[in-house]
Design an enzyme around this catalytic site. Structure first.
Site, mmCIF file in Angstrom:
data_model
loop_
_atom_site.group_PDB
_atom_site.id
_atom_site.type_symbol
_atom_site.label_atom_id
_atom_site.label_comp_id
_atom_site.label_asym_id
_atom_site.label_seq_id
_atom_site.Cartn_x
_atom_site.Cartn_y
_atom_site.Cartn_z
ATOM 1 C CG ASP A 20 -1.814 1.060 1.260
ATOM 2 O OD1 ASP A 20 -1.774 1.952 0.545
ATOM 3 O OD2 ASP A 20 -2.536 1.262 2.444
ATOM 4 C CG HIS A 48 -6.491 -1.439 1.003
ATOM 5 N ND1 HIS A 48 -5.523 -0.712 0.390
ATOM 6 C CD2 HIS A 48 -6.711 -0.779 2.044
ATOM 7 C CE1 HIS A 48 -5.327 0.480 0.882
ATOM 8 N NE2 HIS A 48 -5.853 0.426 2.204
#
Length: 265
Positions: free
Chosen positions: A149, A249
């Site tokens: 990320d 996510h």
């Protein structure tokens, strides 16, 4: 095929309760990079320490319930390296490297600057110290995949509402320019974009919990697999799994036509 998956968990215990492990067992991944554990060693059960018989390495944040990264792998890594700078970001558990023969895989979690101006300044500090690290990694001459990320959408096609986000963390001009340097100056490859250069909505990996972002696919592409050119050239397919949700996510799955060398000398 060498299957590598990257996923920000937004809490490993939360993702576990959403049936992460049964899904993972179906994926037959060779390496799984995790971010935002939000846990310490004592919080993990036996299954999390050896998921589906895989080897698990973790780099925890010193602060409880915060950050942290991990790597699961079928093959036992020859070397495991926690952290990269010995400073504030190592204390936050943002970098874990595992080496397998001729390949290194890194699970990376860049700071988010969205919560406060102070955290945005921390994010800029991270970018300042991490660019030389990426340069040094390239100089090693190994094949390397950095999964994680990155908390930056690189280009306009990487988020739904780019016009209204140009002054927001994650799409600031300075952040985007930093990503461009990673690719254009240092020679790293954005593997998903290499395979899907025009993808828009299907490329998003994160959705805000506010409003109806998920339902309306108002997303951002902020999770990447960024690789050295050699291993990047072997990537054959890349997808983002959205049929089930384990966090805010989505998992980024990339298959490489790459033989993972054994760690034997």
């Amino acid at each position: 095929m060498l299957r590598i998956i990257s996923l920000n968990l937004n809490g490993i215990r939360s993702a576990w309760s959403k049936n992460l492990l049964p899904w993972l067992q179906q994926q037959q991944a060779d390496i799984v990079c995790l971010q935002e554990l939000k846990a310490q060693a004592a919080d993990l059960n036996a299954e999390m320490r050896a998921p589906d018989g895989m080897h698990a390495a973790y780099h925890y944040a010193e602060k409880k319930g915060y950050s942290g990264v991990g790597v699961w792998s079928r093959m036992a890594p020859a070397v495991v390296t926690e952290g990269f700078d010995g400073g504030e970001f190592d204390a936050e558990g943002r970098y874990l490297r595992v080496d397998f023969g001729n390949l290194s895989v890194i699970s990376l979690y860049l700071p988010s600057g969205s919560s406060s101006p102070e955290r945005q300044e921390a994010k800029f500090r991270f970018l300042d110290v991490f660019l030389p690290r990426m340069q040094a990694l390239r100089a090693e001459g190994r094949e390397i995949v950095l999964c994680g990320d990155w908390n930056i959408a690189h280009k306009e096609i990487d988020l739904k509402n780019w016009k209204s986000n140009q002054k927001n963390s994650g799409f600031l001009p300075e952040e985007r320019a930093w990503m461009t340097r990673v690719f254009d100056e240092l020679g790293w490859v954005d593997v998903y974009r290499q395979l899907h250069p025009q993808a828009t909505g299907e490329a998003y990996t994160w959705w805000s919990n506010r409003g109806q972002a998920w339902a309306n696919n108002v997303g951002w592409r902020i999770d990447y697999q960024i690789a050295t050119p050699g291993v990047a050239a072997t990537a054959r397919q890349a997808s983002i799994y959205k049929d089930s949700r384990f966090s805010d996510h989505a998992p980024l799955i990339i298959d490489y036509d790459y033989l993972l060398a054994t760690n034997a000398n």
